[in-house]
Scaffold this active site. Structure first.
Site, short mmCIF file in Angstrom:
data_model
loop_
_atom_site.label_atom_id
_atom_site.label_comp_id
_atom_site.label_asym_id
_atom_site.label_seq_id
_atom_site.Cartn_x
_atom_site.Cartn_y
_atom_site.Cartn_z
N ARG A 138 42.45 44.77 49.58
CA ARG A 138 43.22 43.94 50.52
C ARG A 138 43.78 42.74 49.77
O ARG A 138 44.97 42.68 49.46
CB ARG A 138 42.36 43.50 51.69
CG ARG A 138 43.15 42.98 52.89
CD ARG A 138 43.67 41.57 52.74
NE ARG A 138 42.60 40.58 52.67
CZ ARG A 138 42.82 39.29 52.48
NH1 ARG A 138 44.06 38.82 52.30
NH2 ARG A 138 41.81 38.44 52.39
N GLU A 139 42.94 41.79 49.40
CA GLU A 139 43.40 40.64 48.62
C GLU A 139 44.01 41.10 47.30
O GLU A 139 45.04 40.59 46.86
CB GLU A 139 42.23 39.69 48.35
CG GLU A 139 42.58 38.47 47.52
CD GLU A 139 43.45 37.47 48.25
OE1 GLU A 139 44.44 36.98 47.64
OE2 GLU A 139 43.15 37.15 49.41
N HIS A 183 41.81 43.99 57.62
CA HIS A 183 42.12 42.57 57.78
C HIS A 183 43.44 42.45 58.55
O HIS A 183 44.47 42.96 58.11
CB HIS A 183 42.26 41.96 56.38
CG HIS A 183 42.48 40.49 56.33
ND1 HIS A 183 43.75 39.93 56.38
CD2 HIS A 183 41.61 39.46 56.22
CE1 HIS A 183 43.65 38.62 56.29
NE2 HIS A 183 42.37 38.31 56.19
N ASP A 228 38.56 42.27 60.52
CA ASP A 228 38.59 40.86 60.15
C ASP A 228 39.87 40.24 60.68
O ASP A 228 40.99 40.62 60.28
CB ASP A 228 38.55 40.71 58.62
CG ASP A 228 37.20 41.10 58.04
OD1 ASP A 228 36.22 41.16 58.80
OD2 ASP A 228 37.13 41.34 56.82
N ARG A 285 35.08 39.80 62.76
CA ARG A 285 35.00 38.46 62.16
C ARG A 285 36.25 37.69 62.56
O ARG A 285 37.35 38.24 62.52
CB ARG A 285 34.94 38.55 60.65
CG ARG A 285 34.93 37.19 59.94
CD ARG A 285 35.76 37.19 58.68
NE ARG A 285 37.20 37.25 58.95
CZ ARG A 285 38.13 37.41 58.02
NH1 ARG A 285 37.79 37.54 56.75
NH2 ARG A 285 39.41 37.45 58.35
N THR A 333 42.35 28.61 51.38
CA THR A 333 43.53 29.43 51.15
C THR A 333 44.34 28.98 49.94
O THR A 333 44.97 29.80 49.26
CB THR A 333 44.41 29.43 52.41
OG1 THR A 333 43.61 29.86 53.52
CG2 THR A 333 45.61 30.35 52.26
N HIS A 338 39.92 30.69 47.08
CA HIS A 338 40.93 30.94 46.04
C HIS A 338 40.65 30.07 44.82
O HIS A 338 40.00 29.03 44.91
CB HIS A 338 42.33 30.71 46.60
CG HIS A 338 42.85 31.91 47.33
ND1 HIS A 338 43.65 32.85 46.73
CD2 HIS A 338 42.62 32.36 48.60
CE1 HIS A 338 43.93 33.81 47.60
NE2 HIS A 338 43.31 33.54 48.74
N HIS A 376 23.11 30.04 15.83
CA HIS A 376 23.01 30.89 17.01
C HIS A 376 22.44 32.26 16.63
O HIS A 376 21.57 32.79 17.31
CB HIS A 376 24.38 31.07 17.66
CG HIS A 376 24.86 29.88 18.41
ND1 HIS A 376 25.29 29.94 19.71
CD2 HIS A 376 24.98 28.59 18.05
CE1 HIS A 376 25.66 28.74 20.12
NE2 HIS A 376 25.49 27.90 19.11
#
Length: 486
Positions: free
Chosen positions: A42-43, A102, A122, A162, A196, A225, A320
């Site tokens: 989706r995103e 969504h 959603d 949601r 957002t 975001h 290291h």
């Protein structure tokens, strides 16, 4: 005061170990009981390069299901006919993860969502003054009324629901709490907070989530975001304050700079509660799904990517390297083997130390080499590397010739002092190749088998952690940067 040493292994019995890096004294914390809503489908579709056909969506969905994410969030079926059909196709796979879609806070979208057969919906609508004025143009009264209608409809179909505000951190707090309390009273499963535009910082996140936790009984989902680099830190802080669900995407892809990367988020949570993460999620499958997505959107896995990046478990500095060889926890908070990865010690450079060179000698099973020999060879490597770094093959030529000279006629110091440039090493490489051809390829010897196995492991490691689109661009850096396995 330093935290106590982590001496646990990945198979420690349940609840036998409390991480010193977890939340402290916060009754609302869900750091050890969170759920992941994976939003690559989706995103991630909003990422600049993204185009997933149905076949690719199914491949990604199955790969994410193999990781064990709790939910898969899909693009709204109202976006296009194909998006609607893709929702139905993924629902039909029968995955372990619950399938969500969504949608906008609109009855037409809600009806389409229900028709796809998803497990939950959603719902989102913007509540900041920016979005109310310049996006949908609706008042808070209209938003509240519509939210009640849409949520009631979805619940009547027996689905999870949601309700999330959009641009939550630039919305009026009184408006936010009022609408969250309203939807909580009518029985939403979760309310959602969305940063957002990526403007929030961890302190702001903690305050808002904690406040919300005190006024609603339902679960709290958070969507952050990464425009200003705080997405994973904000996700972790939200859990500390009482959030229950976090949105992620593979490699963090999404609108603009995206959201918390699945691998990065799980790395953060692993440090806080290793047992919870390893018992619930198959973190060794992260590399596979990252490679699938990276290739699909035509990007490379970043060199510094969490867990699977080219340099994630590569150590270079001499100090290291020595410590890592003695105890990996000195410079690693993540155990690479828990993620199906391996650590490497880079040795062909001016910063190298003799302990790293000694380790490579042992890997090649070059017997009769002392610490003093390792120190002498290290000095030569540093001398040559001041001009140009050596690759692993060049280091091995140096070690082999030194060892051969020492065991045959004790001329090792003369041989070493005679090597003054990379060209000399190249000549030695050619000599070795010619001798090998002349006497027959004796690759069945224990020594050659050992070296072949080491180099095979090295190449397999990098091949598996690198999508096809990255392999060609990394080939030169691979030879230069990754020199040996610890």
């Amino acid at each position: 005061m330093s935290p106590p040493r982590d001496t646990t292994t990945s198979n420690t019995s349940e609840h036998s170990y409390v991480s010193p890096y977890g939340s402290r004294n916060d009754p609302n914390s869900n750091v050890s009981s969170f759920k992941i809503i994976e939003s690559t489908l989706r995103e991630g579709e909003q990422f600049a390069n993204a185009f997933f056909n149905t076949e690719k969506k199914i491949e990604i969905a199955r790969a994410l299901d193999a990781v064990g994410v709790d939910y898969l969030e899909l693009t709204s079926p109202a976006a296009s006919v194909q998006s609607f059909n893709d929702c139905k196709a993924i629902v039909a796979l029968g995955l372990k993860a619950k399938i969500l879609t969504h949608i906008r806070c609109h009855m037409d979208d809600a009806r389409l969502a229900v028709e796809t057969g998803v497990d939950g919906v959603d719902v989102v609508i913007g509540t900041s003054s920016y979005l109310r004025e310049f996006s949908h143009g609706k008042s808070m009264e209209y938003i509240t009324k519509t939210a009640i209608e849409v949520i009631t409809f979805i619940k009547s179909k027996g689905l999870e629901v949601r309700f999330s505000t959009e641009d939550s951190f630039r919305s009026d707090l009184v408006d936010l709490l009022a609408i969250y309390q309203t939807v909580d009273r009518i029985g939403v499963n979760r309310v959602g907070i969305a940063d957002t535009v990526g403007c929030a910082n961890p302190r702001q996140v903690y305050d808002l989530v904690k406040t919300l936790r005190s006024v609603v009984k339902c679960d709290i989902e958070c969507h952050f975001h990464d425009d200003t680099g705080c997405a994973i830190a904000n996700a972790y802080t939200a859990l500390e304050a009482g959030a229950t669900h976090i949105d992620t995407s593979v490699l963090g892809i999404g609108e603009r700079n995206g959201i918390p990367a699945l691998g990065g988020f799980l790395a953060r949570m692993y440090v806080s509660d290793k047992e919870y993460v390893l018992n619930k999620y198959n973190v060794k499958a992260i590399r596979d799904v990252e490679n699938v997505v990276a290739e699909a959107v035509d990007i490379t896995v970043p060199f510094n990517n969490y867990i699977t990046g080219y340099c994630a478990f590569t150590h270079k500095a001499g100090i290291h390297a020595k410590a890592i060889l003695n105890n990996p926890s000195t410079y690693e908070i993540l155990k690479p083997e828990d993620f199906g990865m391996s650590r490497y010690v880079s040795i062909g450079h001016r910063l190298t130390g003799w302990n790293a060179v000694k380790n490579r000698i042992e890997q090649l099973q070059l017997t009769d080499m002392t610490d003093e020999d390792a120190k002498m060879i290290t000095g030569k490597i540093k001398q040559l590397a001041d001009v140009k770094a050596l690759n692993l093959e060049q280091v091995d030529v140096l070690l082999r010739n030194y060892h051969q000279a020492k065991t045959s006629d004790n001329s090792h110091t003369v041989i070493l002092s005679s090597i003054s440039s990379h060209d000399h090493i190249l000549m030695l490489q050619k000599t070795i190749s010619q001798e090998s051809l002349k006497h027959g390829n004796n690759s069945n010897s224990t020594q050659d088998k050992t070296e072949n196995n080491i180099n095979t492991n090295l190449n397999t490691q990098k091949s598996n952690s690198t999508p096809k689109s990255q392999k060609s661009s990394n080939r030169r850096n691979q030879k230069r940067s990754v020199k040996g396995k610890a």
